[in-house]
Structures are given as C-alpha cells and as structure tokens.
Motif scaffolding. Sequence first.
Motif, PDB file in Angstrom:
ATOM      1  N   PRO A 249      10.999   6.302   2.691  1.00 31.93           N
ATOM      2  CA  PRO A 249      10.485   5.759   3.954  1.00 31.93           C
ATOM      3  C   PRO A 249       8.964   5.761   4.020  1.00 31.93           C
ATOM      4  CG  PRO A 249      12.232   7.358   4.340  1.00 31.93           C
ATOM      5  CD  PRO A 249      11.842   7.493   2.908  1.00 31.93           C
ATOM      6  N   LEU A 250       8.344   6.783   3.413  1.00 32.44           N
ATOM      7  CA  LEU A 250       6.894   6.898   3.457  1.00 32.44           C
ATOM      8  C   LEU A 250       6.235   5.856   2.560  1.00 32.44           C
ATOM      9  CD1 LEU A 250       6.533  10.793   3.452  1.00 32.44           C
ATOM     10  CD2 LEU A 250       7.101   9.226   5.313  1.00 32.44           C
ATOM     11  N   LEU A 251       6.856   5.577   1.419  1.00 30.32           N
ATOM     12  CA  LEU A 251       6.361   4.505   0.551  1.00 30.32           C
ATOM     13  C   LEU A 251       6.488   3.154   1.253  1.00 30.32           C
ATOM     14  CD1 LEU A 251       7.866   5.626  -2.874  1.00 30.32           C
ATOM     15  CD2 LEU A 251       5.427   5.417  -2.341  1.00 30.32           C
ATOM     16  N   LEU A 252       7.555   2.999   2.007  1.00 30.57           N
ATOM     17  CA  LEU A 252       7.776   1.753   2.733  1.00 30.57           C
ATOM     18  C   LEU A 252       6.702   1.538   3.796  1.00 30.57           C
ATOM     19  CD1 LEU A 252       9.715  -0.655   3.066  1.00 30.57           C
ATOM     20  CD2 LEU A 252      10.923   0.665   4.798  1.00 30.57           C
ATOM     21  N   VAL A 253       6.336   2.589   4.502  1.00 27.24           N
ATOM     22  CA  VAL A 253       5.319   2.437   5.546  1.00 27.24           C
ATOM     23  C   VAL A 253       3.947   2.193   4.923  1.00 27.24           C
ATOM     24  CG1 VAL A 253       4.551   4.844   5.900  1.00 27.24           C
ATOM     25  CG2 VAL A 253       4.690   3.298   7.836  1.00 27.24           C
ATOM     26  N   ILE A 254       3.685   2.767   3.748  1.00 33.28           N
ATOM     27  CA  ILE A 254       2.430   2.472   3.035  1.00 33.28           C
ATOM     28  C   ILE A 254       2.374   0.990   2.701  1.00 33.28           C
ATOM     29  CG2 ILE A 254       1.179   2.808   0.866  1.00 33.28           C
ATOM     30  CD1 ILE A 254       2.208   5.711   0.899  1.00 33.28           C
ATOM     31  N   GLU A 255       3.488   0.453   2.211  1.00 33.09           N
ATOM     32  CA  GLU A 255       3.547  -0.968   1.870  1.00 33.09           C
ATOM     33  C   GLU A 255       3.348  -1.837   3.108  1.00 33.09           C
ATOM     34  OE1 GLU A 255       4.043  -4.175  -0.851  1.00 33.09           O
ATOM     35  OE2 GLU A 255       3.780  -2.026  -1.182  1.00 33.09           O
ATOM     36  N   ALA A 256       3.931  -1.415   4.231  1.00 30.48           N
ATOM     37  CA  ALA A 256       3.790  -2.184   5.476  1.00 30.48           C
ATOM     38  C   ALA A 256       2.344  -2.179   5.959  1.00 30.48           C
ATOM     39  CB  ALA A 256       4.714  -1.605   6.548  1.00 30.48           C
ATOM     40  N   ILE A 257       1.683  -1.032   5.867  1.00 27.93           N
ATOM     41  CA  ILE A 257       0.267  -0.945   6.246  1.00 27.93           C
ATOM     42  C   ILE A 257      -0.574  -1.838   5.345  1.00 27.93           C
ATOM     43  CG2 ILE A 257      -1.738   0.590   6.328  1.00 27.93           C
ATOM     44  CD1 ILE A 257       0.177   2.859   7.137  1.00 27.93           C
ATOM     45  N   TYR A 258      -0.282  -1.776   4.051  1.00 24.45           N
ATOM     46  CA  TYR A 258      -1.011  -2.586   3.062  1.00 24.45           C
ATOM     47  C   TYR A 258      -0.875  -4.084   3.366  1.00 24.45           C
ATOM     48  CZ  TYR A 258      -1.629  -4.991  -1.449  1.00 24.45           C
ATOM     49  OH  TYR A 258      -1.985  -5.858  -2.440  1.00 24.45           O
ATOM     50  N   LYS A 259       0.344  -4.527   3.626  1.00 27.11           N
ATOM     51  CA  LYS A 259       0.569  -5.949   3.904  1.00 27.11           C
ATOM     52  C   LYS A 259      -0.149  -6.384   5.183  1.00 27.11           C
ATOM     53  CE  LYS A 259       3.509  -6.993   0.546  1.00 27.11           C
ATOM     54  NZ  LYS A 259       3.201  -7.995  -0.495  1.00 27.11           N
ATOM     55  N   THR A 260      -0.103  -5.515   6.204  1.00 26.81           N
ATOM     56  CA  THR A 260      -0.720  -5.858   7.479  1.00 26.81           C
ATOM     57  C   THR A 260      -2.242  -5.872   7.369  1.00 26.81           C
ATOM     58  OG1 THR A 260       1.137  -4.776   8.603  1.00 26.81           O
ATOM     59  CG2 THR A 260      -0.792  -5.309   9.938  1.00 26.81           C
ATOM     60  N   LEU A 261      -2.808  -4.872   6.685  1.00 30.78           N
ATOM     61  CA  LEU A 261      -4.259  -4.837   6.497  1.00 30.78           C
ATOM     62  C   LEU A 261      -4.727  -5.993   5.622  1.00 30.78           C
ATOM     63  CD1 LEU A 261      -5.054  -1.043   5.929  1.00 30.78           C
ATOM     64  CD2 LEU A 261      -5.552  -2.422   7.954  1.00 30.78           C
ATOM     65  N   GLY A 262      -3.841  -6.435   4.734  1.00 30.26           N
ATOM     66  CA  GLY A 262      -4.188  -7.532   3.839  1.00 30.26           C
ATOM     67  C   GLY A 262      -4.584  -8.796   4.587  1.00 30.26           C
ATOM     68  N   THR A 263      -3.981  -9.034   5.726  1.00 30.50           N
ATOM     69  CA  THR A 263      -4.306 -10.215   6.517  1.00 30.50           C
ATOM     70  C   THR A 263      -5.702 -10.113   7.121  1.00 30.50           C
ATOM     71  OG1 THR A 263      -3.344  -9.284   8.542  1.00 30.50           O
ATOM     72  CG2 THR A 263      -1.878 -10.527   7.104  1.00 30.50           C
ATOM     73  N   LYS A 264      -6.255  -8.871   7.190  1.00 28.64           N
ATOM     74  CA  LYS A 264      -7.557  -8.653   7.800  1.00 28.64           C
ATOM     75  C   LYS A 264      -8.678  -8.550   6.774  1.00 28.64           C
ATOM     76  CE  LYS A 264      -5.574  -6.115  11.730  1.00 28.64           C
ATOM     77  NZ  LYS A 264      -6.014  -7.045  12.799  1.00 28.64           N
ATOM     78  N   PHE A 265      -8.362  -7.979   5.587  1.00 31.73           N
ATOM     79  CA  PHE A 265      -9.417  -7.660   4.632  1.00 31.73           C
ATOM     80  C   PHE A 265      -9.437  -8.545   3.395  1.00 31.73           C
ATOM     81  CE2 PHE A 265      -8.896  -3.609   6.889  1.00 31.73           C
ATOM     82  CZ  PHE A 265     -10.216  -3.351   7.219  1.00 31.73           C
ATOM     83  N   TYR A 266      -8.289  -8.950   2.925  1.00 32.77           N
ATOM     84  CA  TYR A 266      -8.231  -9.657   1.649  1.00 32.77           C
ATOM     85  C   TYR A 266      -8.815 -11.064   1.784  1.00 32.77           C
ATOM     86  CZ  TYR A 266      -6.470 -10.641  -3.032  1.00 32.77           C
ATOM     87  OH  TYR A 266      -6.368 -10.927  -4.374  1.00 32.77           O
TER      88      TYR A 266
END
Length: 283
Positions: A249-266
């Motif tokens: 579950p913790l790896l999943l939330v890391i991935e979710a944060i990464y995907k969401t931040l990606g729309t802002k930073f990448y």
Amino acid sequence: MKTNNSILFSIHNIYKDLTSSERKVADYILKNPLDVTDITIEILSEYCKTSISTVSRFTKKLNLENFYQLKLLIAKEFINPSKINSSNIENLDFNNLQTYSDIATINANILFKSIEEFDEERFEKVISSLSQKKNIYLFAMGTSGTLAVEAWNKFTRLGVKCFFTLDFHSQLLQASILDENDVAIIFSHSGINKDILNLVDTIKKTGAHTIGITNFSKTPFETSVDICLSFFNSYNIQNELTGLVSRVPLLLVIEAIYKTLGTKFYNEKLKDSYKEIFNKRSI
C-alpha cells in the motif's frame, strides 16, 4: 510450536533459561513487538548489540525454524489477536508451489482494502504541501528504507530537490537542520517506533512541514505529524502485514504522489535531459 499460548508469553516462559545475549533479544522484542515484524535479523542483532547467530539460537529455543517464522507469529498476535493458531505457522510448507499464489492473493486483497480506506482529502493536502515547499527530505529506518529509496528515485526524476540517506544517525543530523521551506516525508510501518517518533519531534522543532506515510491508523505516529496517510486499523485487518505485503500500500501511494506531482513538475526540458543521459549510457 505445540502450544496455543501467545508468542510473547512463550518468550516470558523461557526467559530464565536464556543467556545474557539472548535476553537482550528477548527484551527488545517484548518492548517493541510490532517493530520486529518490519526489520531483518541483521537489524535486530544491531539494535540488541549482539550477533545474528544469537538471534537464531533465540528462535530455536522458542522451537521455531527461523526468524521469519517468529515475525509471522508476532504479526498474527498483534494484527488479528482473536485468531492466533501457532500450529498453522509450524505446519507451513515454505517449498510449496502454492506459496506464490497465496502471496499474490494476499497482496491483491490488501490493495483492494487500501482503496476503501484511501483519504482523498488528506492526499490533496499532501500534494499541496509538496508543491509549495522548496526541498523534500525523506526519513525511514529498517526495511522502510526501501520505500524512501523508491520515493527518492521517483521524485528526483521530476526535477524535485529530494534528499535521503540510508544511515539513520545521518538522518537525525539532517532532521535538525531543516527549516520552514522544507517538507519531510517520514515512513513508518507500525506507527509506534520510538526512534521515528523522536525524529518527528526533532523535525517539528525546525518548522518544517511533516508528512507521515504508514500502514496503521490511530497510532502515536499518525497524531505526531502534520498530515498522515494511513490505511488500516490494526485490530480489524485480517491478514498479516509482514514482508512485501506490508509495503505494497505504501509503494502504491508513492506511485500516486509521483503521478500527481508529475502533472505539476514534469516538462519537455526534463524529458530532453533524461533522454540525453540515457543515450550517453546506452551502447
């Protein structure tokens, strides 16, 4: 083991027969039972200032095959105390081809359970905090360190200034020099580890924002950080959260944060930069 008594009770029963080194192991487990489910035999021996062979002898005196079996018994006792049946653990066939299927099924069930417990409002606050702060610092100990490494890899790829060191003593030093421009993400499997709680106290004195990511709700860790993403009530969950399943579950939330931040930073500049690095490393 041939008894239905709790594993902690069994430790108490054999305590007088243990050597001084083995008693160090027993004392640590009795004081920090749930933490033991999230660490390796090597880390436990370091905490107890003893050897790996001493921990192994200790488990043998409990009539267990290995340290992994001890961790399973402790997890079962704390996570689902009404259904303790140590004979089931003893009879496990670790070479059985069914093992892979069982592990996959447990992980799938845990993932579906985590979806039910997902707190969207807290998640949005986490994203907001990470978007506004200048630097991200990651903190974890034991096997939770693998989560921090995964998060560091993800966030760095977005061009975010992200920092992590595996050595916990170095983490304590780093925690003391943060400021209000920083955000700290702290990982804790159990939410009751004293060292992690002390680290959070150190960070909060600096004015940095704290985000906790943990499996269990209603813990001292959850209430000590500014925002906490947690998934399970430890008294209701029906499967032992040990090994890989404790991190899914913790790896999943890391991935979710990464995907969401990606729309802002990448952006295209980062994309071209990574492409250039890849081309230089490729044959």
